[in-house]
Design a protein around this motif. Structure first.
Motif, PDB file in Angstrom:
ATOM      1  N   LYS E  64       0.890  -1.046   0.169  1.00 15.40           N
ATOM      2  CA  LYS E  64      -0.047   0.126   0.097  1.00 15.40           C
ATOM      3  C   LYS E  64       1.113   1.158   0.220  1.00 15.40           C
ATOM      4  O   LYS E  64       2.123   1.098   0.665  1.00 15.40           O
ATOM      5  N   ALA E  65       0.836   2.103  -0.524  1.00 16.85           N
ATOM      6  CA  ALA E  65       1.692   3.374  -0.806  1.00 16.85           C
ATOM      7  C   ALA E  65       0.605   4.675  -0.952  1.00 16.85           C
ATOM      8  O   ALA E  65      -0.364   4.785  -1.624  1.00 16.85           O
ATOM      9  N   TYR E  66       1.361   5.890  -0.446  1.00 15.02           N
ATOM     10  CA  TYR E  66       0.850   6.935  -0.622  1.00 15.02           C
ATOM     11  C   TYR E  66       1.927   7.833  -1.841  1.00 15.02           C
ATOM     12  O   TYR E  66       3.180   7.405  -1.863  1.00 15.02           O
ATOM     13  N   ILE E  67       1.392   8.115  -2.926  1.00  9.40           N
ATOM     14  CA  ILE E  67       2.232   8.693  -3.826  1.00  9.40           C
ATOM     15  C   ILE E  67       2.041   9.999  -4.217  1.00  9.40           C
ATOM     16  O   ILE E  67       0.652  10.205  -4.438  1.00  9.40           O
ATOM     17  N   ILE E  68       3.008  10.995  -4.073  1.00 10.42           N
ATOM     18  CA  ILE E  68       2.827  12.296  -4.155  1.00 10.42           C
ATOM     19  C   ILE E  68       3.339  12.520  -5.670  1.00 10.42           C
ATOM     20  O   ILE E  68       4.177  12.302  -6.012  1.00 10.42           O
ATOM     21  N   LEU E  69       2.258  12.959  -6.468  1.00  8.07           N
ATOM     22  CA  LEU E  69       2.884  13.321  -7.882  1.00  8.07           C
ATOM     23  C   LEU E  69       2.843  14.915  -8.101  1.00  8.07           C
ATOM     24  O   LEU E  69       1.855  15.550  -8.164  1.00  8.07           O
ATOM     25  N   LYS E  70       4.060  15.233  -8.426  1.00 12.14           N
ATOM     26  CA  LYS E  70       4.367  16.612  -8.322  1.00 12.14           C
ATOM     27  C   LYS E  70       4.297  16.899 -10.041  1.00 12.14           C
ATOM     28  O   LYS E  70       4.777  16.450 -10.818  1.00 12.14           O
ATOM     29  N   ILE E  71       3.260  17.661 -10.363  1.00 12.01           N
ATOM     30  CA  ILE E  71       2.660  17.917 -11.612  1.00 12.01           C
ATOM     31  C   ILE E  71       3.623  18.623 -12.388  1.00 12.01           C
ATOM     32  O   ILE E  71       4.214  19.668 -12.066  1.00 12.01           O
ATOM     33  N   HIS E  72       3.988  18.199 -13.749  1.00 10.59           N
ATOM     34  CA  HIS E  72       4.953  18.992 -14.754  1.00 10.59           C
ATOM     35  C   HIS E  72       4.470  20.280 -14.947  1.00 10.59           C
ATOM     36  O   HIS E  72       5.249  21.127 -14.922  1.00 10.59           O
ATOM     37  N   GLN E  73       3.160  20.623 -15.208  1.00 14.53           N
ATOM     38  CA  GLN E  73       2.694  21.780 -15.587  1.00 14.53           C
ATOM     39  C   GLN E  73       1.302  22.005 -14.752  1.00 14.53           C
ATOM     40  O   GLN E  73       0.369  20.940 -15.041  1.00 14.53           O
ATOM     41  N   SER E  74       1.034  22.875 -13.997  1.00 15.38           N
ATOM     42  CA  SER E  74      -0.165  23.019 -13.211  1.00 15.38           C
ATOM     43  C   SER E  74      -1.123  22.864 -14.208  1.00 15.38           C
ATOM     44  O   SER E  74      -2.319  22.251 -13.496  1.00 15.38           O
ATOM     45  N   SER E  75      -1.157  23.200 -15.190  1.00 18.17           N
ATOM     46  CA  SER E  75      -2.166  23.452 -15.993  1.00 18.17           C
ATOM     47  C   SER E  75      -2.817  22.145 -16.612  1.00 18.17           C
ATOM     48  O   SER E  75      -4.016  21.962 -17.104  1.00 18.17           O
ATOM     49  N   THR E  76      -1.913  21.163 -16.404  1.00 19.65           N
ATOM     50  CA  THR E  76      -2.340  19.950 -16.831  1.00 19.65           C
ATOM     51  C   THR E  76      -2.925  18.911 -15.747  1.00 19.65           C
ATOM     52  O   THR E  76      -3.012  17.625 -15.785  1.00 19.65           O
ATOM     53  N   LEU E  77      -2.860  19.512 -14.422  1.00 20.05           N
ATOM     54  CA  LEU E  77      -3.201  18.788 -13.147  1.00 20.05           C
ATOM     55  C   LEU E  77      -4.496  18.244 -13.191  1.00 20.05           C
ATOM     56  O   LEU E  77      -4.996  17.267 -12.839  1.00 20.05           O
ATOM     57  N   LYS E  78      -5.609  19.095 -13.834  1.00 17.49           N
ATOM     58  CA  LYS E  78      -6.760  18.603 -14.135  1.00 17.49           C
ATOM     59  C   LYS E  78      -6.992  17.226 -14.991  1.00 17.49           C
ATOM     60  O   LYS E  78      -7.783  16.425 -14.455  1.00 17.49           O
ATOM     61  N   THR E  79      -6.223  17.317 -16.081  1.00 17.29           N
ATOM     62  CA  THR E  79      -6.263  16.268 -16.919  1.00 17.29           C
ATOM     63  C   THR E  79      -5.803  15.143 -16.048  1.00 17.29           C
ATOM     64  O   THR E  79      -6.138  13.730 -15.879  1.00 17.29           O
ATOM     65  N   ALA E  80      -4.557  14.864 -15.372  1.00 16.91           N
ATOM     66  CA  ALA E  80      -3.983  14.243 -14.576  1.00 16.91           C
ATOM     67  C   ALA E  80      -5.130  13.623 -13.663  1.00 16.91           C
ATOM     68  O   ALA E  80      -5.260  12.447 -13.518  1.00 16.91           O
ATOM     69  N   TYR E  81      -5.711  14.406 -12.871  1.00 19.65           N
ATOM     70  CA  TYR E  81      -6.458  13.843 -11.747  1.00 19.65           C
ATOM     71  C   TYR E  81      -7.623  12.909 -12.239  1.00 19.65           C
ATOM     72  O   TYR E  81      -7.947  11.890 -11.904  1.00 19.65           O
ATOM     73  N   ASN E  82      -8.154  13.419 -13.674  1.00 22.25           N
ATOM     74  CA  ASN E  82      -9.363  12.778 -14.226  1.00 22.25           C
ATOM     75  C   ASN E  82      -8.913  11.170 -14.656  1.00 22.25           C
ATOM     76  O   ASN E  82      -9.595  10.393 -14.449  1.00 22.25           O
ATOM     77  N   GLN E  83      -7.596  11.344 -15.093  1.00 23.27           N
ATOM     78  CA  GLN E  83      -7.108   9.899 -15.497  1.00 23.27           C
ATOM     79  C   GLN E  83      -6.817   8.986 -14.547  1.00 23.27           C
ATOM     80  O   GLN E  83      -6.881   7.744 -14.237  1.00 23.27           O
ATOM     81  N   ILE E  84      -6.188   9.584 -13.303  1.00 22.63           N
ATOM     82  CA  ILE E  84      -5.691   8.859 -12.100  1.00 22.63           C
ATOM     83  C   ILE E  84      -6.813   8.462 -11.399  1.00 22.63           C
ATOM     84  O   ILE E  84      -6.842   7.433 -10.794  1.00 22.63           O
ATOM     85  N   ALA E  85      -7.745   9.341 -10.993  1.00 20.13           N
ATOM     86  CA  ALA E  85      -8.721   9.041  -9.773  1.00 20.13           C
ATOM     87  C   ALA E  85      -9.233   7.623 -10.168  1.00 20.13           C
ATOM     88  O   ALA E  85      -9.845   7.245  -8.962  1.00 20.13           O
ATOM     89  N   HIS E  86      -9.492   7.402 -11.121  1.00 19.99           N
ATOM     90  CA  HIS E  86     -10.541   6.469 -11.508  1.00 19.99           C
ATOM     91  C   HIS E  86      -9.806   4.896 -11.703  1.00 19.99           C
ATOM     92  O   HIS E  86     -10.268   3.911 -12.104  1.00 19.99           O
ATOM     93  N   LEU E  87      -8.660   4.989 -11.623  1.00 14.88           N
ATOM     94  CA  LEU E  87      -7.920   3.748 -11.940  1.00 14.88           C
ATOM     95  C   LEU E  87      -8.320   2.779 -10.700  1.00 14.88           C
ATOM     96  O   LEU E  87      -8.338   3.202  -9.512  1.00 14.88           O
TER      97      LEU E  87
END
Lengths: 135, 135, 135, 135, 135, 135, 135, 135
Positions: E64-87
């Motif tokens: 089990k892990a906590y992963i802090i994902l430091k986003i390359h570009q803040s403007s892409t954070l929403k996309t990243a969130y949507n892709q990752i949250a539902h894995l």
């Protein structure tokens, strides 16, 4: 290198303009004998030169800073080093362990000069600045 | 301070043992006139002294390090500074911004001497050490 | 600047709408005399302006934050500064030592506004956000 | 709060000494009507006061710093806050997220005053200092 | 929302499959009355759903892990969130303050699955992983 | 555990109040057969319980935070864990790698409640707080 | 694996060149019986090989370092690992948690060799170096 | 040390149980001649011993970790080192630069054993743990 050489180095470290005669007196040798030994220390590359200790504040220095320059690409560190080490504001420039970086000690007339310097060196890496508060 | 003083400082910075006669030649003044100006620069506290540039490796120095000493209690930083700045291994000792700390540049014969040094200064704070890889 | 000027500044600092008459009473000068001095303080650029202390919470501010913006390239910091300092959410914007960055104090209606702000400024650098819990 | 109140706040934010008459003109109300509204904004606690924007450099400020004070024990943070927030050098003092700390903005005559300040506040926590280079 | 609603929520929080009859007994209402209130809590969007508490170890989860994902570009954070949250491995995914990042809690069969996950999400940012040792 | 058990878990994960009858239909078993299997999953400790998914904002939660509590002494971490994990504000509490610490997810009515919480847990260690901006 | 196997492993761990006869004596078995068991331990993949413990200093190693290589892109970590793990200077190479990185233990003749190594591996990521002071 | 010694070391590094006869064949010397040279390498302290390469997973090791132990007081680091280096879980223990610390590589049956280890060593300093994901 014998004890007399060490004594000579010690006296010159305190005052690099000490006369050969004075040095000679304290080790019971003639001035020419000291002159010969100093020459040898220079030729062996032990003495690299003679420098001034200046009161930089009185020369208008108001901002002294250590700048850690984290290099973008380790492979470019040597280039960065060669460009930066000889800038007039730079007192020391060393590659150190930890993050791959240069540790730069530099003196500036004011914060504006420091900012200009940061902008100039930022092509090589990311700077982190600490101001000297007391020396 | 006029341009001639600046020229004198520049020449002494390159070679602190430069003869007064040579300096005089390049600014078209007599050696005694230069001597008088140098004396004034000393008396005004602009020139603090004359020192050696040494090849420390040839004198047996194998480990050079920057040590950031994060002080336990800011109120003891002055004491720490006074104790540490004059140790023989210490080349520079500055209080810097960031975490309240001393930034110490020190030279050692080997890693053992460095460790002994770390243990001695750790009464004042928590040390963080970076080795100089290239200067 | 004399003691009377200092007294005037002190009174205006506490209440920038203090009447000239009241200030005059406390320093035993006439209102016009005070008016003249205030004008001079403005002309010398000592007084830059007069501002409001607002209760931002009552104006709908729910999220206050310090944002450290680590600039991508030091050479673009000045551009970033000029773009960001005048945004309506921004209370203060300062270039500070440490990592080359801007320290931005900004107030937002809610977290959504903060996120929008982060996205807007992230073209200049990498933001690190701290929320104000108590002031 | 209606649009007229917002307009009044906007004008006072730009110039807190703006006359009631001038404000009145721009919203087509009489000076007394404006005076009444300003009074209400004060009574509701929306306007907390009127302050000066000063050129601190011209008043002898040469060192401006953000100091993050990491508190020794969270339970003593409130005490620290109360002691520090009202010191004359302090411009802002906020408890922020991240490490449990106070973020202090303070202005000093010189680095010596900053050092004295650091020593005074270090009884509450461990300070980390960043100098303002440009505002 | 009255006290009875709070009591209902409290009982369902402990056991989401609690029968309406049992809940009714403890608040002295009939099962249909409880059913009506539960329905209202659902319709108001207070109750979002009912979930299982599972023993993940018994289902083969070893990492089990906590992963802090430091986003390359803040403007892409929403996309990243949507892709990752539902894995399927992801238990929680939150945008948090500090460095602009996602904080992801995820469960894996073993370290190999974790590594595959890190490689998949590293297109959005730089991951920092902490393993859960005890829960 | 066979495929039918996995299907049951999957349906309950989506809706823990799903009726046994409905589950039965989708796997072509009777409600009592499903009930028996669910009971076994509970007895084997695979199903630990049934919980609610709540809209915490609608219940007055305005501040959600991850708090990393760096323990003063690793040997007291277990005590800290036991005290903290069961506080009503705490949603998750995990011991994680990196600095020896607890990672706490907690929900608060407002920043004041968060501050009170920080002060309470600071007897065990040094807290670092990140606010959830978006979930 | 029984107690005799464990005893054999323990003896070989202390001295991998221990004779089968000596091992046999201490567990009261014949040398061939031990040989057979050792062979089985090798075939099961429990014993992977036999290695030397060397005094690297006496072989000219003056700089030992741990290098944390923070990978540019997690997806390239496997490639980096395969390239680096088999370099002659590398003693260990492990992918570890925290920032996505390789932790490399490597031995060098001197600081120059270390610098060359850093430059070679910096195509894969950003290195952070710690020198071993004592082992 | 000549080329033959280097060849012997290379062969033993690959397989510490290599027979003297085989080594002899590849350097065209007799087994006794090789035996004599190996003995000399041991007597000079170049070969310190012979060890096993084990598949730790097959011996029940499920958690491997690097632990950086930041020592409370540098002066106690030597004591800590002596206590920790010889614990059975410990594979390597080195004093390294950066923060004054020990870098410990240790293997554990499971996370519980790791936690027990962390608690035991936390009397000497503050541990920071990274799990090995791949070797």
């Amino acid at each position: 290198m014998d004890d007399i050489d060490l004594k000579i180095l010690e006296m010159l470290r305190k005052n690099a303009r000490e006369s050969l005669a004075n040095i000679g007196k304290s080790v019971e040798l003639s001035a020419p004998a000291i002159g010969k030994r100093v020459k040898q220390l220079e030729e062996k590359g032990i003495i690299l030169g003679y420098s001034l200790k200046l009161n930089h504040e009185k020369l208008g220095i108001r901002t002294k800073a250590y700048i850690i320059l984290k290099i973008h690409q380790s492979s470019t560190l040597k280039t960065a080093y060669n460009q930066i080490a000889h800038l007039t504001e730079v007192q020391r420039c060393d590659r150190i362990t930890g993050d791959d970086c240069l540790c730069i000690l530099a003196f500036f007339k004011d914060n504006k000069e420091l900012i200009t310097f940061l902008e100039r060196i930022s092509q090589y890496g990311v700077p982190n600045t600490s101001i000297l508060l007391e020396s």
